[in-house]
Design a protein around this motif. Structure first.
Motif, mmCIF file in Angstrom:
data_model
loop_
_atom_site.group_PDB
_atom_site.id
_atom_site.type_symbol
_atom_site.label_atom_id
_atom_site.label_comp_id
_atom_site.label_asym_id
_atom_site.label_seq_id
_atom_site.Cartn_x
_atom_site.Cartn_y
_atom_site.Cartn_z
ATOM 1 N N LEU A 82 0.824 -1.204 0.000
ATOM 2 C CA LEU A 82 0.000 0.000 0.000
ATOM 3 C C LEU A 82 0.858 1.254 0.000
ATOM 4 C CD1 LEU A 82 -2.773 1.329 0.164
ATOM 5 C CD2 LEU A 82 -2.720 1.042 2.651
ATOM 6 N N ALA A 83 1.971 1.225 0.733
ATOM 7 C CA ALA A 83 2.844 2.399 0.806
ATOM 8 C C ALA A 83 3.422 2.779 -0.549
ATOM 9 C CB ALA A 83 3.965 2.138 1.804
ATOM 10 N N SER A 84 3.591 1.794 -1.424
ATOM 11 C CA SER A 84 4.182 2.064 -2.743
ATOM 12 C C SER A 84 3.159 1.981 -3.869
ATOM 13 C CB SER A 84 5.325 1.074 -3.014
ATOM 14 O OG SER A 84 4.854 -0.268 -2.954
ATOM 15 N N ALA A 85 1.869 2.037 -3.521
ATOM 16 C CA ALA A 85 0.804 1.877 -4.514
ATOM 17 C C ALA A 85 0.886 2.933 -5.608
ATOM 18 C CB ALA A 85 -0.556 1.924 -3.828
ATOM 19 N N GLN A 86 0.664 2.491 -6.847
ATOM 20 C CA GLN A 86 0.621 3.384 -7.998
ATOM 21 C C GLN A 86 -0.796 3.537 -8.548
ATOM 22 O OE1 GLN A 86 3.487 5.055 -9.323
ATOM 23 N NE2 GLN A 86 4.094 4.377 -7.277
ATOM 24 N N THR A 87 -1.673 2.591 -8.194
ATOM 25 C CA THR A 87 -3.038 2.606 -8.727
ATOM 26 C C THR A 87 -4.035 2.285 -7.627
ATOM 27 O OG1 THR A 87 -2.269 1.846 -10.894
ATOM 28 C CG2 THR A 87 -4.612 1.577 -10.420
ATOM 29 N N LYS A 141 -5.902 -6.888 -13.352
ATOM 30 C CA LYS A 141 -4.714 -7.481 -13.971
ATOM 31 C C LYS A 141 -4.110 -6.560 -15.031
ATOM 32 C CE LYS A 141 -6.012 -12.291 -13.145
ATOM 33 N NZ LYS A 141 -6.403 -13.593 -13.748
ATOM 34 N N GLN A 142 -4.957 -5.851 -15.769
ATOM 35 C CA GLN A 142 -4.456 -4.913 -16.775
ATOM 36 C C GLN A 142 -3.654 -3.790 -16.133
ATOM 37 O OE1 GLN A 142 -7.978 -3.675 -18.857
ATOM 38 N NE2 GLN A 142 -8.173 -5.589 -20.017
ATOM 39 N N TYR A 143 -4.159 -3.258 -15.050
ATOM 40 C CA TYR A 143 -3.433 -2.203 -14.348
ATOM 41 C C TYR A 143 -2.153 -2.737 -13.704
ATOM 42 C CZ TYR A 143 -6.750 1.680 -14.797
ATOM 43 O OH TYR A 143 -7.510 2.710 -15.286
ATOM 44 N N GLN A 144 -2.191 -3.995 -13.233
ATOM 45 C CA GLN A 144 -0.989 -4.580 -12.622
ATOM 46 C C GLN A 144 0.148 -4.687 -13.628
ATOM 47 O OE1 GLN A 144 -2.766 -8.177 -10.995
ATOM 48 N NE2 GLN A 144 -2.500 -7.429 -8.910
ATOM 49 N N ARG A 145 -0.173 -4.914 -14.881
ATOM 50 C CA ARG A 145 0.870 -5.027 -15.896
ATOM 51 C C ARG A 145 1.538 -3.679 -16.189
ATOM 52 N NH1 ARG A 145 -2.743 -9.043 -18.109
ATOM 53 N NH2 ARG A 145 -3.873 -7.475 -19.341
ATOM 54 N N GLN A 146 0.832 -2.589 -15.899
ATOM 55 C CA GLN A 146 1.363 -1.263 -16.249
ATOM 56 C C GLN A 146 1.698 -0.402 -15.039
ATOM 57 O OE1 GLN A 146 -1.315 0.683 -18.970
ATOM 58 N NE2 GLN A 146 -1.535 -1.100 -20.260
#
Length: 612
Positions: free
Chosen positions: A300-305, A494-499
């Motif tokens: 969570l601390a490094s979350a991008q999305t 999953k799409q967001y995880q890839r990017q």
């Protein structure tokens, strides 16, 4: 919990034996074989689980920080520095126990899904109804669903009409009207009518079963996260053994190498991180944030999305009256008449009238000659007036005219997620009521603050695009993914995880469970009600507003900052002590106590997490 208690018993027993062996060895008969044998035996017994764990870790291709600690304990025994070996083992065992308490996680995460699954159904036979297990139902069987019951299987309506709450499955906030030829899904809740359903899928093939399967698959494929301390272990271990070898070469005394390894025992790596994590979990709990897995803090601390479900997450998930548009008469009288009539209705939207009357202190009157047409509206006499409340078709069927300009705008308004209800008094259309799903308070402010910390934010919902756009416009979100079934939400994650990984998913219903499990961190808007989302979510927050999600984010970042500080400072001080020990300045036993002082310092620093 059982594993933790077992570990605590093992640790307590080991400490008692270690203290007994130390007492006999030091104060009674230090040079006798029995006391030495007992003391060394206790140390080896306490070290054995760490040796096994170290071997298993290395077999998996990981390089754990326990290697230096195990080596230093064994080296202490070899060169007869028994007390130094005991002190190292004491700190190593304490670190394992603390870490176990800090990151223990509930393992039965799909209990809610299984327990809430339909188990029985009213099957229609020639002689009448018969209650049977849903597992025995076959395609083509006919099932009766009574008012307010859970629909047991996927099927198609062949008799009756009713409104069905599908919010747990599709995320659609408004009840969906079902009539002949309409499809219904297991796990959804029937409204006020009676439905006869022809089964179109067996229990194992149902939508509900598919959701359970998705959750299980997501959890099985969720990558395990390496302990934060282990990322520093490779170079730290190389430095420690290199300095130990150099010290031995310089002094020609193996005790010098032992002294280096003793001060190099990576207790700051072993203890500092779990202490900070445990403190963060404790602080979060005080704020109504329940973190099940310490790994979630780092992610969570490094979350991008951050992806948000709409119904029950961004909105309250409860229908409420938004506006009264008066066409004729006094507004306060119309409100009293409509709320008085609706208090007897079994329709889901009647709750909106009851809540409005309670909140706005609307006076209620007795109702006479009350009748209700299921799915259409209600009629009755209030204060000598004939009052109707219901849909446009209900009023038109009673030959009550509605202005054409209003009828033309009805579809446009309802496309935005607002339900239209009409009120007629004495056969004249008197008012129009707008009913919608209310956005949580301070949501717009929340997203404005969140945008400063998270680069990618999106609304992922089962609602139509027009409804999603209307909500997104109000809260200030640009990215929208609409008309999503549970499987679709999982694909979006999953799409967001890839990017843009790590990805955080925030939701509240059964339909969110697969995506919560798939995301790097699943945050469930839970409250006191146990749902599939709260069981699967890595973090559960009480429904006091989305601002608690920001609190969770800030706590996670604070934990990571302080844990990293503790590790870096602890390693730095250990390296300084290693260099001094390499040149014979520090002896093994004194080195063990110096290392303990470092441990106290890094633990004290880690506990700063508790200070808001």
């Amino acid at each position: 919990m059982v594993h933790t208690l077992s570990l605590l018993k093992r640790y307590t027993g080991f400490m008692i034996l270690l203290l007994l062996g130390y007492s006999l060895f030091t104060f009674w008969s230090r040079h006798t074989f029995p006391s030495l044998f007992l003391f060394v035996g206790v140390i080896l017994a306490g070290l054995f689980p760490f040796v096994i764990d170290m071997i298993q870790t290395m077999q998996k291709g990981n390089f754990g920080v326990d290697l230096i600690a195990v080596t230093s304990v064994l080296a202490g025994l070899v060169v007869h520095e028994y007390i130094a070996a005991a002190v190292i083992l004491f700190m190593l065992s304490g670190g394992e126990l603390l870490e176990e308490f800090a990151i223990r996680r509930a393992k039965k995460e799909i209990t809610a899904l299984v327990s809430q699954a339909p188990v029985s159904a009213h099957m229609r036979k020639e002689r009448g109804l018969c209650d049977v297990s849903v597992d025995t139902l076959q395609i083509g069987n006919e099932v009766i669903v009574k008012p307010n019951e859970m629909i047991p299987v996927d099927g198609v309506v062949i008799e009756g009409n009713s409104s069905v709450d599908e919010s747990k499955m599709t995320g659609e906030s408004a009840p969906v009207q079902k009539r002949i030829h309409s499809s219904v899904y297991s796990g959804t809740t029937n409204g006020e009518g009676i439905l006869t359903i022809r089964v179109t899928a067996t229990s194992k093939q149902s939508k509900y079963a598919q959701i359970i399967e998705l959750v299980q698959q997501a959890q099985e494929h969720k990558a395990s996260f390496i302990r934060m301390a282990d990322r520093y272990s490779v170079w730290f271990t190389i430095i420690a053994f290199s300095l130990a070898a150099l010290g031995w070469l310089i002094s020609h005394d193996p005790r010098t190498a032992l002294a280096v390894l003793v001060v190099a025992t990576p207790c700051p790596l072993i203890i500092a991180a779990p202490t900070a994590f445990a403190a963060g979990i404790s602080l979060a709990a005080k704020k109504g944030i329940f973190i099940k897995d310490a790994t979630s803090i780092e992610q969570l601390a490094s979350a991008q999305t951050m992806l948000f479900d709409k119904t029950g997450t961004v909105t309250l998930g409860v229908s409420a009256i938004e506006d009264w548009i008066v066409l004729r008469g006094e507004k306060k009288d119309i409100q009293s008449y409509a709320c008085s009539l609706e208090q007897f209705s079994t329709h889901i939207l009647s709750r909106a009238f009851s809540e409005y009357a309670h909140t706005h202190h609307i006076p209620l009157y007795n109702v006479e000659a009350y009748t209700e047409i299921l799915g259409k509206g209600v009629r009755g006499k209030v204060q000598t007036h004939t009052v109707l409340v219901g849909s446009a078709s209900f009023l038109l069927s009673k030959r009550i005219s509605i202005p054409k300009n209003i009828l033309l705008r009805e579809e446009e308004i309802q496309e935005k997620g607002t339900r239209i209800v009409y009120v007629a008094i004495d056969e004249v259309c008197a008012a129009i009521i707008h009913i919608g799903d209310q956005i949580r308070p301070d949501t717009k402010k929340f997203f404005a603050e969140l945008k400063r910390e998270i680069p990618h934010i999106a609304l992922v919902t089962g609602d139509r695009r027009e409804i999603a756009q209307n909500v997104a416009k109000q809260i200030g979100i640009c990215d929208i993914i609409s008309s999503c079934l549970p499987a679709d939400k999982t694909k979006v994650v999953k799409q967001y995880q890839r990017q843009f990984s790590p990805v955080v998913m925030i939701g509240d219903g059964v339909n969110d469970a697969p995506s919560l499990a798939t995301a790097d961190v699943g945050i469930a808007i839970g409250g006191s009600q146990s749902t599939a989302a709260t069981q699967v979510g890595d973090i559960v927050v009480m429904p006091s507003g989305l601002s608690v999600v920001l609190d969770a984010l800030h706590i996670s970042k604070r934990v990571m900052t302080i844990a990293t500080q503790s590790i870096v400072v602890g390693i730095g001080l250990s390296i300084i002590l290693m260099i001094l020990s390499c040149f014979g300045v520090i002896q093994p036993l004194y080195g063990a106590f110096f290392q303990e002082l470092i441990d106290v310092a890094v633990i004290t620093n880690a506990l700063r997490v508790l200070v808001p």
